[in-house]
Scaffold this active site. Sequence first.
Site, PDB file in Angstrom:
ATOM      1  N   SER A  98       0.878  -1.180   0.000  1.00 52.33           N
ATOM      2  CA  SER A  98       0.000   0.000   0.000  1.00 52.33           C
ATOM      3  C   SER A  98       0.909   1.221   0.000  1.00 52.33           C
ATOM      4  CB  SER A  98      -0.827  -0.007   1.296  1.00 52.33           C
ATOM      5  OG  SER A  98      -1.383   1.260   1.545  1.00 52.33           O
ATOM      6  N   TYR A 152      -1.404  -1.519  10.730  1.00 50.04           N
ATOM      7  CA  TYR A 152      -1.606  -1.726   9.287  1.00 50.04           C
ATOM      8  C   TYR A 152      -0.448  -1.115   8.485  1.00 50.04           C
ATOM      9  CZ  TYR A 152      -3.499  -1.470   4.581  1.00 50.04           C
ATOM     10  OH  TYR A 152      -3.659  -1.585   3.221  1.00 50.04           O
TER      11      TYR A 152
HETATM   12  N1  NAP Z   1      -8.735  -0.527  -0.690  1.00 44.76           N
HETATM   13  C1  NAP Z   1      -7.706   0.238  -0.341  1.00 44.76           C
HETATM   14  O1  NAP Z   1      -7.863   1.434  -0.073  1.00 44.76           O
HETATM   15  C2  NAP Z   1      -6.313  -0.342  -0.315  1.00 44.76           C
HETATM   16  C3  NAP Z   1      -5.228   0.540  -0.384  1.00 44.76           C
HETATM   17  C4  NAP Z   1      -3.946   0.022  -0.358  1.00 44.76           C
HETATM   18  C5  NAP Z   1      -3.743  -1.339  -0.258  1.00 44.76           C
HETATM   19  N2  NAP Z   1      -4.812  -2.179  -0.185  1.00 44.76           N
HETATM   20  C6  NAP Z   1      -4.555  -3.609  -0.068  1.00 44.76           C
HETATM   21  O2  NAP Z   1      -5.154  -4.282  -1.152  1.00 44.76           O
HETATM   22  C7  NAP Z   1      -5.395  -5.636  -0.781  1.00 44.76           C
HETATM   23  C8  NAP Z   1      -6.789  -6.026  -1.223  1.00 44.76           C
HETATM   24  O3  NAP Z   1      -7.736  -5.291  -0.494  1.00 44.76           O
HETATM   25  P1  NAP Z   1      -9.023  -4.640  -1.169  1.00 44.76           P
HETATM   26  O4  NAP Z   1      -8.856  -3.186  -1.110  1.00 44.76           O
HETATM   27  O5  NAP Z   1      -9.315  -5.258  -2.454  1.00 44.76           O
HETATM   28  O6  NAP Z   1     -10.122  -4.979  -0.042  1.00 44.76           O
HETATM   29  P2  NAP Z   1     -11.321  -6.028  -0.002  1.00 44.76           P
HETATM   30  O7  NAP Z   1     -12.302  -5.738  -1.079  1.00 44.76           O
HETATM   31  O8  NAP Z   1     -11.794  -5.995   1.414  1.00 44.76           O
HETATM   32  O9  NAP Z   1     -10.621  -7.406  -0.313  1.00 44.76           O
HETATM   33  C9  NAP Z   1      -9.839  -8.095   0.627  1.00 44.76           C
HETATM   34  C10 NAP Z   1      -9.722  -9.527   0.193  1.00 44.76           C
HETATM   35  O10 NAP Z   1      -8.933 -10.221   1.165  1.00 44.76           O
HETATM   36  C11 NAP Z   1      -9.666 -11.348   1.608  1.00 44.76           C
HETATM   37  N3  NAP Z   1      -9.396 -11.636   3.006  1.00 44.76           N
HETATM   38  C12 NAP Z   1      -9.638 -10.859   4.087  1.00 44.76           C
HETATM   39  N4  NAP Z   1      -9.326 -11.516   5.212  1.00 44.76           N
HETATM   40  C13 NAP Z   1      -8.885 -12.744   4.822  1.00 44.76           C
HETATM   41  C14 NAP Z   1      -8.436 -13.879   5.516  1.00 44.76           C
HETATM   42  N5  NAP Z   1      -8.393 -13.898   6.855  1.00 44.76           N
HETATM   43  N6  NAP Z   1      -8.049 -14.966   4.820  1.00 44.76           N
HETATM   44  C15 NAP Z   1      -8.107 -14.961   3.465  1.00 44.76           C
HETATM   45  N7  NAP Z   1      -8.523 -13.916   2.743  1.00 44.76           N
HETATM   46  C16 NAP Z   1      -8.915 -12.821   3.427  1.00 44.76           C
HETATM   47  C17 NAP Z   1     -11.138 -11.002   1.414  1.00 44.76           C
HETATM   48  O11 NAP Z   1     -11.910 -12.181   1.217  1.00 44.76           O
HETATM   49  P3  NAP Z   1     -12.804 -12.922   2.315  1.00 44.76           P
HETATM   50  O12 NAP Z   1     -13.467 -11.875   3.145  1.00 44.76           O
HETATM   51  O13 NAP Z   1     -13.736 -13.728   1.468  1.00 44.76           O
HETATM   52  O14 NAP Z   1     -11.852 -13.774   3.069  1.00 44.76           O
HETATM   53  C18 NAP Z   1     -11.073 -10.217   0.114  1.00 44.76           C
HETATM   54  O15 NAP Z   1     -11.111 -11.092  -0.979  1.00 44.76           O
HETATM   55  C19 NAP Z   1      -5.160  -5.720   0.726  1.00 44.76           C
HETATM   56  O16 NAP Z   1      -3.898  -6.304   0.967  1.00 44.76           O
HETATM   57  C20 NAP Z   1      -5.156  -4.265   1.163  1.00 44.76           C
HETATM   58  O17 NAP Z   1      -4.376  -4.055   2.307  1.00 44.76           O
HETATM   59  C21 NAP Z   1      -6.092  -1.704  -0.225  1.00 44.76           C
END
Ligand code: NAP
Length: 256
Positions: free
Chosen positions: A137, A150
Amino acid sequence: MTVLITGASSGIGKSLAMKYAEAGENIALAARNVERLNQLKDELSQKYGGEITVFESDLSQEGAAQKLYQQLTEKGLKVHTLINNAGVGLFGEFHKTELVKEEAMIQLNITSLTALTKLFGKDMIQRGEGRILNVASIAAYFPGPLMAVYYASKAYVKSFSLALSNEWRDLGVQVSVLCPGPTSTGFKDAAELDESKLFKNKIMSAEEVANEAFEQFHKGKEEIIPGAMNRIQTRFGSLVSSKTAASIVRKTQERV
Ligand SMILES: NC(=O)c1ccc[n+]([C@@H]2O[C@H](COP(=O)([O-])OP(=O)(O)OC[C@H]3O[C@@H](n4cnc5c(N)ncnc54)[C@H](OP(=O)(O)O)[C@@H]3O)[C@@H](O)[C@H]2O)c1
């Protein structure tokens, strides 16, 4: 050969799965919500063909990464591309948040990511080829008051990935790190960020992040920051002191 994507049930992981399916790859989808993964599997197989396999996996549990590796190996799936995307955040003052949530976050964002990288990475090295994309991130570039654990977890992911990129480049394995800024996904709700200012401005969509990530990753880029504003912010962060960076981050994400 298979592309394994963790956290493929929503957001950036789901959008990346769509990109790989469109490119004609066989994909293994992992997350906790199997219903959503099966829906995605049906959608992708109907539209693009290709072999899609679903794995229920809670990567915040100890030993889950090893179990997932074993399940793929038993099915004879060879992973040529690993996307360590699953991750969660948590908003709140550190003395008020629940330790059990932070421990689960560290297990997911750091421990499982590290284990999957080692297990699948060693097989890639043996074959002399492979690609790993670890999702960090822009939080990796700053100290993050109100989301301290985080931000620190993402600093780990970035540092770890760039070090391995150096170690494994000559062994045929590309390791890249993806550093998105705030993105419209399920992340905001999961991280309890409702009261924070952070997601109030216009932000990138998961599809935009996945498109840029896919293109840059396949060009061999090591450090991928999607979006010009995010690139400017990380550059600016390197010009100011850590103390100033922490004050600015706090202002951008404190309660409205
Ligand atoms: N959105 C942002 O603003 C942002 C910014 C920078 C970086 N990121 C990073 O991008 C990545 C993806 O996040 P996203 O933004 O796409 O959010 P998201 O829509 O909440 O997706 C998160 C994914 O991770 C899975 N997950 C969560 N807990 C888990 C667990 N205990 N075991 C296995 N899978 C798990 C969720 O699936 P289930 O709930 O089905 O398990 C979901 O598929 C993350 O690493 C996040 O830190 C996000």
